[in-house]
Design a protein around this motif. Structure first.
Motif, short mmCIF file in Angstrom:
data_model
loop_
_atom_site.label_atom_id
_atom_site.label_comp_id
_atom_site.label_asym_id
_atom_site.label_seq_id
_atom_site.Cartn_x
_atom_site.Cartn_y
_atom_site.Cartn_z
N ASP A 1 1.13 -1.14 0.15
CA ASP A 1 0.15 -0.13 -0.34
C ASP A 1 0.98 1.27 -0.12
OD1 ASP A 1 -2.49 1.95 0.33
OD2 ASP A 1 -2.47 1.33 2.45
N ALA A 2 0.70 1.99 -1.14
CA ALA A 2 1.27 3.15 -0.48
C ALA A 2 1.44 4.43 -0.50
CB ALA A 2 1.45 3.87 -2.59
N ASP A 3 0.13 4.49 0.29
CA ASP A 3 0.06 5.75 1.32
C ASP A 3 0.35 5.51 2.59
OD1 ASP A 3 -2.23 6.72 -0.62
OD2 ASP A 3 -4.10 5.31 0.42
N LEU A 4 1.07 4.02 2.77
CA LEU A 4 1.95 3.29 4.17
C LEU A 4 3.64 4.59 4.04
CD1 LEU A 4 -0.05 0.63 5.34
CD2 LEU A 4 -0.10 2.92 6.16
N ASP A 5 3.99 5.78 4.99
CA ASP A 5 4.72 5.80 5.01
C ASP A 5 6.11 4.97 5.56
OD1 ASP A 5 4.44 8.69 4.31
OD2 ASP A 5 4.95 9.16 6.30
N ASP A 6 5.71 3.82 5.88
CA ASP A 6 6.74 2.17 6.64
C ASP A 6 6.89 2.08 4.42
OD1 ASP A 6 7.02 3.29 9.04
OD2 ASP A 6 5.80 1.42 9.55
N ASN A 7 6.05 1.89 4.11
CA ASN A 7 6.80 0.66 2.51
C ASN A 7 6.96 2.06 1.89
OD1 ASN A 7 4.57 -1.27 3.61
ND2 ASN A 7 3.12 -0.27 2.51
N ILE A 8 6.27 2.89 2.24
CA ILE A 8 8.14 3.49 1.70
C ILE A 8 9.50 4.27 1.46
CG2 ILE A 8 8.07 6.20 0.40
CD1 ILE A 8 6.21 5.65 -0.96
N GLU A 9 9.81 3.86 3.10
CA GLU A 9 10.63 3.96 3.57
C GLU A 9 11.78 2.72 2.80
OE1 GLU A 9 12.11 5.80 4.99
OE2 GLU A 9 11.13 7.60 6.05
N LEU A 10 10.71 1.61 3.16
CA LEU A 10 11.19 -0.03 2.67
C LEU A 10 12.13 -0.10 1.22
CD1 LEU A 10 11.39 -3.06 3.26
CD2 LEU A 10 9.13 -3.17 2.99
N CYS A 11 11.39 1.02 0.53
CA CYS A 11 11.06 0.90 -0.78
C CYS A 11 12.86 1.60 -1.05
CB CYS A 11 10.32 0.93 -1.60
SG CYS A 11 8.75 -0.56 -1.69
N ALA A 12 12.23 3.50 -0.79
CA ALA A 12 14.00 3.87 -0.61
C ALA A 12 15.12 2.73 -0.03
CB ALA A 12 13.40 5.17 0.03
N ASP A 13 14.67 2.20 0.81
CA ASP A 13 15.55 1.36 0.92
C ASP A 13 16.16 0.76 -0.07
OD1 ASP A 13 16.36 2.68 3.84
OD2 ASP A 13 15.39 0.77 4.61
N ILE A 14 15.60 0.26 -0.84
CA ILE A 14 16.30 -1.18 -1.47
C ILE A 14 16.08 -0.50 -2.70
CG2 ILE A 14 15.16 -2.93 -3.15
CD1 ILE A 14 14.02 -4.35 -0.60
N ILE A 15 15.56 1.10 -3.14
CA ILE A 15 16.96 1.73 -4.39
C ILE A 15 18.17 1.96 -3.97
CG2 ILE A 15 16.66 3.61 -5.26
CD1 ILE A 15 13.92 2.02 -6.75
N LYS B 1 10.69 -11.57 -10.00
CA LYS B 1 11.96 -10.79 -10.74
C LYS B 1 11.74 -9.60 -9.90
CE LYS B 1 11.48 -11.88 -15.39
NZ LYS B 1 11.47 -11.91 -17.10
N ILE B 2 11.02 -9.09 -9.24
CA ILE B 2 11.06 -7.84 -8.35
C ILE B 2 10.73 -8.28 -6.35
CG2 ILE B 2 11.33 -5.95 -10.31
CD1 ILE B 2 8.58 -4.70 -9.34
N PRO B 3 11.06 -7.59 -5.61
CA PRO B 3 11.19 -7.41 -4.66
C PRO B 3 9.49 -7.13 -4.34
CG PRO B 3 12.95 -5.60 -3.93
CD PRO B 3 12.69 -6.75 -5.64
N TYR B 4 8.99 -5.65 -4.76
CA TYR B 4 7.73 -4.98 -4.33
C TYR B 4 7.72 -4.06 -4.96
CZ TYR B 4 9.65 -5.87 0.44
OH TYR B 4 9.63 -6.95 2.00
N ILE B 5 6.03 -4.25 -5.78
CA ILE B 5 5.61 -3.09 -6.41
C ILE B 5 4.74 -2.10 -5.43
CG2 ILE B 5 3.69 -2.89 -7.46
CD1 ILE B 5 4.07 -5.80 -8.25
N LEU B 6 4.73 -0.83 -5.36
CA LEU B 6 4.43 0.37 -4.70
C LEU B 6 2.68 0.24 -5.69
CD1 LEU B 6 6.56 2.97 -3.81
CD2 LEU B 6 5.12 1.40 -1.93
N ASP B 7 1.31 -0.15 -4.32
CA ASP B 7 0.19 0.47 -5.31
C ASP B 7 -0.79 1.62 -4.55
OD1 ASP B 7 -2.39 -0.32 -5.79
OD2 ASP B 7 -2.94 -2.06 -5.27
#
Ligand code: TXA
Ligand code: MG
Length: 347
Positions: A7-21, A163-169
Protein backbone atom coordinates in the motif's frame (compact mmCIF):
# COMPACT_ATOMS: atom_id res chain seq x y z
CA UNK A 1 11.83 -14.25 -5.02
CA UNK A 2 8.25 -13.45 -3.99
CA UNK A 3 6.85 -10.16 -5.27
CA UNK A 4 4.73 -8.28 -2.73
CA UNK A 5 2.26 -5.51 -3.52
CA UNK A 6 2.49 -2.76 -0.88
CA UNK A 7 0.00 0.00 0.00
CA UNK A 8 1.66 3.22 -1.20
CA UNK A 9 -0.28 5.30 1.35
CA UNK A 10 1.82 3.93 4.21
CA UNK A 11 5.05 5.84 4.90
CA UNK A 12 6.76 2.70 6.18
CA UNK A 13 6.28 1.09 2.78
CA UNK A 14 7.86 4.06 0.99
CA UNK A 15 10.79 3.87 3.46
CA UNK A 16 11.19 0.15 2.79
CA UNK A 17 11.23 0.70 -0.99
CA UNK A 18 13.64 3.65 -0.68
CA UNK A 19 16.03 1.29 1.17
CA UNK A 20 15.78 -1.18 -1.72
CA UNK A 21 16.49 1.58 -4.29
CA UNK A 22 19.51 2.80 -2.27
CA UNK A 23 20.89 -0.73 -2.07
CA UNK A 24 20.67 -1.26 -5.84
CA UNK A 25 17.31 -3.09 -6.11
CA UNK A 26 14.24 -2.63 -8.34
CA UNK A 27 10.75 -1.40 -7.37
CA UNK A 28 7.45 -1.18 -9.28
CA UNK A 29 6.24 2.41 -8.81
CA UNK A 30 3.04 4.27 -9.75
CA UNK A 31 3.31 7.48 -11.78
CA UNK A 32 0.50 9.59 -13.22
CA UNK A 33 1.14 8.10 -16.69
CA UNK A 34 1.89 4.37 -16.23
CA UNK A 35 3.68 2.25 -13.60
CA UNK A 36 7.48 2.42 -13.80
CA UNK A 37 10.18 -0.13 -12.97
CA UNK A 38 12.61 1.99 -10.95
CA UNK A 39 16.25 1.77 -9.93
CA UNK A 40 18.91 4.22 -8.72
CA UNK A 41 19.72 6.15 -11.93
CA UNK A 42 23.32 6.73 -10.85
CA UNK A 43 24.07 3.03 -10.19
CA UNK A 44 24.99 1.23 -13.43
CA UNK A 45 24.53 -2.27 -11.96
CA UNK A 46 21.10 -1.44 -10.58
CA UNK A 47 20.04 -0.03 -13.96
CA UNK A 48 21.31 -3.15 -15.76
CA UNK A 49 18.85 -5.09 -13.59
CA UNK A 50 15.97 -3.16 -15.21
CA UNK A 51 16.98 -4.34 -18.70
CA UNK A 52 17.27 -7.95 -17.46
CA UNK A 53 13.89 -7.96 -15.67
CA UNK A 54 11.99 -6.47 -18.64
CA UNK A 55 13.86 -8.30 -21.38
CA UNK A 56 14.56 -4.85 -22.83
CA UNK A 57 16.93 -4.26 -25.74
CA UNK A 58 20.14 -2.64 -24.44
CA UNK A 59 19.99 0.03 -27.19
CA UNK A 60 16.74 1.48 -25.79
CA UNK A 61 17.52 4.26 -23.26
CA UNK A 62 15.62 4.99 -20.03
CA UNK A 63 13.97 8.09 -18.57
CA UNK A 64 15.54 9.59 -15.42
CA UNK A 65 12.92 10.84 -12.93
CA UNK A 66 13.69 13.76 -10.62
CA UNK A 67 11.73 15.28 -7.72
CA UNK A 68 13.19 18.78 -7.74
CA UNK A 69 14.37 21.23 -10.40
CA UNK A 70 17.68 21.55 -8.58
CA UNK A 71 18.50 17.94 -9.60
CA UNK A 72 18.66 18.94 -13.26
CA UNK A 73 22.28 20.09 -13.11
CA UNK A 74 23.30 16.71 -11.73
CA UNK A 75 21.86 14.90 -14.78
CA UNK A 76 22.20 17.41 -17.62
CA UNK A 77 25.02 19.55 -18.97
CA UNK A 78 24.24 22.72 -20.97
CA UNK A 79 20.61 23.12 -19.88
CA UNK A 80 18.99 25.02 -22.83
CA UNK A 81 16.80 28.11 -22.27
CA UNK A 82 13.71 26.35 -23.55
CA UNK A 83 14.02 23.92 -20.64
CA UNK A 84 12.78 26.52 -18.14
CA UNK A 85 9.84 27.44 -20.39
CA UNK A 86 8.70 23.84 -20.77
CA UNK A 87 9.35 22.68 -17.21
CA UNK A 88 7.48 25.77 -15.93
CA UNK A 89 4.50 24.96 -18.09
CA UNK A 90 4.29 21.17 -17.74
CA UNK A 91 6.25 19.85 -14.72
CA UNK A 92 5.46 17.98 -12.65
CA UNK A 93 3.64 16.10 -15.40
CA UNK A 94 3.66 13.79 -18.42
CA UNK A 95 6.47 15.49 -20.36
CA UNK A 96 9.96 14.02 -20.85
CA UNK A 97 12.74 16.30 -22.08
CA UNK A 98 15.87 15.09 -23.91
CA UNK A 99 19.05 17.09 -23.27
CA UNK A 100 22.82 16.56 -23.26
CA UNK A 101 23.79 14.18 -20.47
CA UNK A 102 26.23 14.88 -17.64
CA UNK A 103 29.15 12.67 -16.62
CA UNK A 104 27.19 11.43 -13.60
CA UNK A 105 24.69 9.49 -15.72
CA UNK A 106 25.98 5.97 -16.46
CA UNK A 107 26.06 4.93 -20.15
CA UNK A 108 23.71 2.02 -19.52
CA UNK A 109 20.91 4.53 -18.72
CA UNK A 110 21.23 6.34 -22.05
CA UNK A 111 22.19 3.26 -24.09
CA UNK A 112 25.46 4.99 -24.96
CA UNK A 113 23.81 8.17 -26.34
CA UNK A 114 25.20 11.55 -25.32
CA UNK A 115 21.68 12.71 -24.43
CA UNK A 116 19.48 11.84 -21.46
CA UNK A 117 15.69 11.81 -21.04
CA UNK A 118 14.46 13.59 -17.87
CA UNK A 119 11.02 13.92 -16.32
CA UNK A 120 9.51 15.25 -13.08
CA UNK A 121 6.50 12.96 -12.56
CA UNK A 122 3.17 14.29 -11.26
CA UNK A 123 2.52 11.51 -8.76
CA UNK A 124 3.09 12.00 -5.01
CA UNK A 125 4.26 8.41 -4.46
CA UNK A 126 7.02 8.59 -7.11
CA UNK A 127 8.08 12.02 -5.83
CA UNK A 128 8.26 10.78 -2.22
CA UNK A 129 10.22 7.70 -3.24
CA UNK A 130 12.80 9.80 -5.13
CA UNK A 131 13.12 12.15 -2.12
CA UNK A 132 13.46 9.32 0.43
CA UNK A 133 15.95 7.43 -1.78
CA UNK A 134 18.03 10.57 -2.15
CA UNK A 135 18.73 9.79 -5.81
CA UNK A 136 17.12 10.26 -9.22
CA UNK A 137 15.27 7.12 -10.33
CA UNK A 138 15.63 5.63 -13.81
CA UNK A 139 12.40 3.94 -14.84
CA UNK A 140 10.89 2.56 -18.03
CA UNK A 141 7.29 1.37 -18.05
CA UNK A 142 7.04 -1.69 -15.78
CA UNK A 143 5.83 -4.17 -18.43
CA UNK A 144 7.69 -7.02 -20.06
CA UNK A 145 9.19 -5.64 -23.26
CA UNK A 146 6.62 -5.57 -26.07
CA UNK A 147 3.58 -5.89 -23.76
CA UNK A 148 1.06 -3.12 -23.00
CA UNK A 149 2.28 -0.65 -20.37
CA UNK A 150 0.92 -1.27 -16.86
CA UNK A 151 -1.67 1.12 -15.43
CA UNK A 152 -2.46 -0.92 -12.30
CA UNK A 153 -0.25 -2.66 -9.70
CA UNK A 154 -1.74 -6.03 -10.74
CA UNK A 155 -0.54 -5.50 -14.33
CA UNK A 156 3.03 -5.07 -13.03
CA UNK A 157 2.65 -8.16 -10.88
CA UNK A 158 1.43 -10.23 -13.85
CA UNK A 159 4.49 -9.25 -15.94
CA UNK A 160 7.26 -9.13 -13.32
CA UNK A 161 6.21 -11.54 -10.53
CA UNK A 162 9.27 -13.19 -9.02
CA UNK A 163 11.65 -10.69 -10.62
CA UNK A 164 11.26 -7.74 -8.22
CA UNK A 165 10.70 -7.66 -4.45
CA UNK A 166 7.98 -4.97 -4.19
CA UNK A 167 5.37 -3.04 -6.13
CA UNK A 168 3.97 0.12 -4.55
CA UNK A 169 0.22 0.14 -5.22
CA UNK A 170 -1.02 3.66 -5.90
CA UNK A 171 -4.23 2.63 -7.70
CA UNK A 172 -4.95 3.24 -11.40
CA UNK A 173 -2.72 5.71 -13.24
CA UNK A 174 -4.61 8.97 -13.89
CA UNK A 175 -3.38 9.62 -17.46
CA UNK A 176 -2.99 6.00 -18.57
CA UNK A 177 -0.52 6.44 -21.45
CA UNK A 178 3.12 7.44 -21.23
CA UNK A 179 4.71 10.87 -21.23
CA UNK A 180 5.33 12.92 -24.36
CA UNK A 181 9.03 12.76 -25.26
CA UNK A 182 10.43 16.05 -26.62
CA UNK A 183 14.02 16.45 -27.79
CA UNK A 184 15.36 19.90 -26.83
CA UNK A 185 19.03 19.02 -27.34
CA UNK A 186 19.07 20.60 -30.81
CA UNK A 187 17.96 23.95 -32.25
CA UNK A 188 14.31 23.06 -32.79
CA UNK A 189 12.24 21.15 -30.19
CA UNK A 190 10.92 17.95 -31.68
CA UNK A 191 8.33 15.47 -30.42
CA UNK A 192 9.83 11.97 -30.50
CA UNK A 193 6.87 10.21 -28.86
CA UNK A 194 3.34 11.59 -28.47
CA UNK A 195 1.92 11.23 -24.96
CA UNK A 196 0.09 12.85 -22.07
CA UNK A 197 0.96 16.44 -23.10
CA UNK A 198 -0.51 17.14 -26.56
CA UNK A 199 1.31 18.79 -29.48
CA UNK A 200 -1.40 21.49 -29.41
CA UNK A 201 -0.48 22.29 -25.77
CA UNK A 202 3.22 22.36 -26.65
CA UNK A 203 2.61 24.59 -29.67
CA UNK A 204 0.70 27.04 -27.46
CA UNK A 205 3.83 27.52 -25.35
CA UNK A 206 6.48 27.22 -28.09
CA UNK A 207 4.71 28.67 -31.13
CA UNK A 208 5.40 25.65 -33.30
CA UNK A 209 6.76 22.19 -32.73
CA UNK A 210 7.99 19.45 -35.03
CA UNK A 211 6.23 16.15 -34.75
CA UNK A 212 6.16 12.74 -36.34
CA UNK A 213 2.98 11.15 -37.65
CA UNK A 214 1.00 8.94 -35.27
CA UNK A 215 3.06 5.92 -36.25
CA UNK A 216 5.96 7.76 -34.65
CA UNK A 217 8.09 7.77 -37.77
CA UNK A 218 9.23 10.44 -40.17
CA UNK A 219 12.33 8.65 -41.37
CA UNK A 220 11.63 4.91 -41.14
CA UNK A 221 15.30 3.98 -41.26
CA UNK A 222 16.49 6.37 -38.61
CA UNK A 223 14.16 6.61 -35.63
CA UNK A 224 15.47 9.35 -33.34
CA UNK A 225 13.96 7.75 -30.26
CA UNK A 226 15.28 4.20 -30.16
CA UNK A 227 12.13 2.90 -28.44
CA UNK A 228 9.96 3.91 -31.39
CA UNK A 229 11.39 1.32 -33.74
CA UNK A 230 10.08 -1.66 -31.75
CA UNK A 231 6.59 -3.10 -32.03
CA UNK A 232 4.98 -2.43 -28.71
CA UNK A 233 2.01 -2.82 -26.43
CA UNK A 234 0.90 -5.88 -28.37
CA UNK A 235 -1.61 -8.52 -27.42
CA UNK A 236 -0.63 -12.11 -28.31
CA UNK A 237 -3.09 -12.36 -31.21
CA UNK A 238 -2.38 -10.28 -34.33
CA UNK A 239 -4.35 -7.04 -34.13
CA UNK A 240 -5.67 -5.13 -37.14
CA UNK A 241 -6.09 -1.38 -36.55
CA UNK A 242 -8.93 0.16 -38.58
CA UNK A 243 -8.19 3.77 -39.50
CA UNK A 244 -11.55 5.11 -40.65
CA UNK A 245 -14.62 6.97 -39.39
CA UNK A 246 -16.08 5.10 -36.38
CA UNK A 247 -19.31 4.09 -38.15
CA UNK A 248 -17.30 2.53 -40.99
CA UNK A 249 -14.92 0.54 -38.75
CA UNK A 250 -17.84 -0.55 -36.52
CA UNK A 251 -19.72 -1.84 -39.57
CA UNK A 252 -16.62 -3.73 -40.73
CA UNK A 253 -16.20 -5.37 -37.29
CA UNK A 254 -19.91 -6.30 -37.16
CA UNK A 255 -19.54 -7.93 -40.56
CA UNK A 256 -16.49 -9.96 -39.41
CA UNK A 257 -18.34 -11.19 -36.28
CA UNK A 258 -21.37 -12.20 -38.41
CA UNK A 259 -19.10 -14.05 -40.83
CA UNK A 260 -17.34 -16.01 -38.05
CA UNK A 261 -20.68 -16.80 -36.42
CA UNK A 262 -22.12 -18.17 -39.71
CA UNK A 263 -19.00 -20.22 -40.45
CA UNK A 264 -18.87 -21.74 -36.97
CA UNK A 265 -22.57 -22.71 -37.17
CA UNK A 266 -21.66 -24.59 -40.34
CA UNK A 267 -18.55 -26.05 -38.64
CA UNK A 268 -16.34 -24.25 -41.17
CA UNK A 269 -14.21 -22.55 -38.50
CA UNK A 270 -13.44 -22.59 -34.80
CA UNK A 271 -11.61 -19.29 -35.11
CA UNK A 272 -12.23 -16.73 -32.37
CA UNK A 273 -12.08 -13.00 -32.95
CA UNK A 274 -12.20 -10.11 -30.47
CA UNK A 275 -12.48 -6.34 -30.86
CA UNK A 276 -11.51 -3.05 -29.23
CA UNK A 277 -14.36 -0.60 -29.79
CA UNK A 278 -15.68 2.82 -28.79
CA UNK A 279 -18.56 2.72 -26.26
CA UNK A 280 -20.86 4.63 -28.62
CA UNK A 281 -20.23 2.27 -31.56
CA UNK A 282 -19.68 -1.06 -29.75
CA UNK A 283 -21.58 -4.15 -30.77
CA UNK A 284 -23.03 -6.45 -28.10
CA UNK A 285 -20.66 -9.38 -27.92
CA UNK A 286 -18.66 -10.98 -25.07
CA UNK A 287 -15.43 -10.62 -27.08
CA UNK A 288 -15.78 -6.84 -27.46
CA UNK A 289 -13.83 -4.62 -25.04
CA UNK A 290 -14.68 -0.90 -25.01
CA UNK A 291 -12.39 1.98 -24.10
CA UNK A 292 -14.52 5.15 -24.07
CA UNK A 293 -16.69 7.22 -26.43
CA UNK A 294 -15.17 7.92 -29.86
CA UNK A 295 -14.18 11.53 -29.08
CA UNK A 296 -13.49 11.08 -25.35
CA UNK A 297 -9.71 10.81 -25.68
CA UNK A 298 -9.08 11.27 -21.93
CA UNK A 299 -11.11 8.15 -21.13
CA UNK A 300 -9.56 6.24 -24.04
CA UNK A 301 -6.06 7.02 -22.72
CA UNK A 302 -7.10 6.00 -19.20
CA UNK A 303 -8.59 2.67 -20.33
CA UNK A 304 -6.51 1.66 -23.38
CA UNK A 305 -3.75 -0.49 -21.86
CA UNK A 306 -6.13 -2.31 -19.50
CA UNK A 307 -8.36 -3.00 -22.52
CA UNK A 308 -5.40 -4.40 -24.51
CA UNK A 309 -4.55 -6.68 -21.58
CA UNK A 310 -8.18 -7.88 -21.38
CA UNK A 311 -8.11 -8.65 -25.12
CA UNK A 312 -4.88 -10.58 -24.54
CA UNK A 313 -6.54 -12.78 -21.91
CA UNK A 314 -9.39 -13.74 -24.29
CA UNK A 315 -7.07 -15.94 -26.34
CA UNK A 316 -8.57 -14.76 -29.61
CA UNK A 317 -7.00 -15.72 -32.94
CA UNK A 318 -7.45 -12.24 -34.36
CA UNK A 319 -8.29 -8.82 -32.93
CA UNK A 320 -9.78 -5.74 -34.65
CA UNK A 321 -9.41 -2.24 -33.19
CA UNK A 322 -11.10 1.10 -33.81
CA UNK A 323 -8.63 4.00 -33.91
CA UNK A 324 -9.52 7.51 -32.67
CA UNK A 325 -9.07 10.64 -34.72
CA UNK A 326 -5.49 11.90 -34.51
CA UNK A 327 -6.08 15.17 -32.68
CA UNK A 328 -5.46 16.31 -29.11
CA UNK A 329 -4.82 13.35 -26.80
CA UNK A 330 -6.40 11.17 -29.54
CA UNK A 331 -3.09 11.46 -31.41
CA UNK A 332 -1.21 9.63 -28.63
CA UNK A 333 -3.99 7.07 -28.20
CA UNK A 334 -3.96 6.38 -31.96
CA UNK A 335 -0.16 6.07 -31.83
CA UNK A 336 -0.38 3.34 -29.17
CA UNK A 337 -3.11 1.41 -31.03
CA UNK A 338 -1.14 1.62 -34.29
CA UNK A 339 2.10 0.52 -32.58
CA UNK A 340 0.27 -2.46 -31.07
CA UNK A 341 -1.14 -3.46 -34.45
CA UNK A 342 0.15 -6.16 -36.72
CA UNK A 343 -1.71 -4.62 -39.64
CA UNK A 344 -3.09 -1.11 -40.27
CA UNK A 345 -6.05 -0.91 -42.63
CA UNK A 346 -7.71 2.24 -44.02
CA UNK A 347 -11.36 1.56 -44.93
O1 TXA B 1 5.38 8.12 -18.82
C1 TXA B 1 6.48 7.62 -19.05
O2 TXA B 1 7.29 8.15 -19.84
C2 TXA B 1 6.83 6.30 -18.32
C3 TXA B 1 6.86 6.57 -16.83
C4 TXA B 1 7.29 5.38 -16.03
O3 TXA B 1 7.68 7.68 -16.57
N1 TXA B 1 8.09 5.79 -18.78
C5 TXA B 1 8.25 5.26 -20.03
O4 TXA B 1 9.51 4.78 -20.26
O5 TXA B 1 7.38 5.20 -20.86
P1 TXA B 1 9.88 3.84 -21.50
O6 TXA B 1 11.25 3.40 -21.22
O7 TXA B 1 8.85 2.80 -21.63
O8 TXA B 1 9.91 4.82 -22.73
C6 TXA B 1 10.93 5.81 -22.83
C7 TXA B 1 11.03 6.29 -24.25
C8 TXA B 1 11.56 5.22 -25.18
O9 TXA B 1 10.88 5.32 -26.43
C9 TXA B 1 13.04 5.61 -25.34
O10 TXA B 1 13.61 5.15 -26.53
C10 TXA B 1 12.96 7.13 -25.28
O11 TXA B 1 11.95 7.37 -24.30
N2 TXA B 1 14.23 7.73 -24.85
C11 TXA B 1 14.83 7.64 -23.64
N3 TXA B 1 16.02 8.29 -23.64
C12 TXA B 1 16.17 8.83 -24.87
C13 TXA B 1 17.19 9.60 -25.50
N4 TXA B 1 18.29 9.97 -24.85
N5 TXA B 1 16.99 9.98 -26.80
C14 TXA B 1 15.88 9.62 -27.46
N6 TXA B 1 14.88 8.87 -26.92
C15 TXA B 1 15.03 8.48 -25.65
MG1 MG C 1 7.64 1.34 -22.36
Amino acid sequence: METRILDADLDDNIELCADIIRSGGLIGIPTETVYGLGANALDADAVSGIFAAKGRQPDNPLIVHIASLSDINLIVRDVPDVFMVLSDAFWPGPLTLIMKKSEAVPDVVTAGLDTVAVRMPGHPVMIRLIEKSGTPIAAPSANLSGKPSPTKAEHVSRDLFGKIPYILDGGSCRVGIESTVVDISGDIPQILRPGGVTSEELAQILGTIETYNAMGVSEPDAPRSPGMKYRHYSPKAPMTALVSPPEVSAEYIRHRFDEICRDSENSLTSKKIAALMFDDFAIEHPSVVTFGMCTDYLTQAFRLFDALRKLDSMNADEIFAQVPEQKGLGFAVANRVLKAAYLVVKL
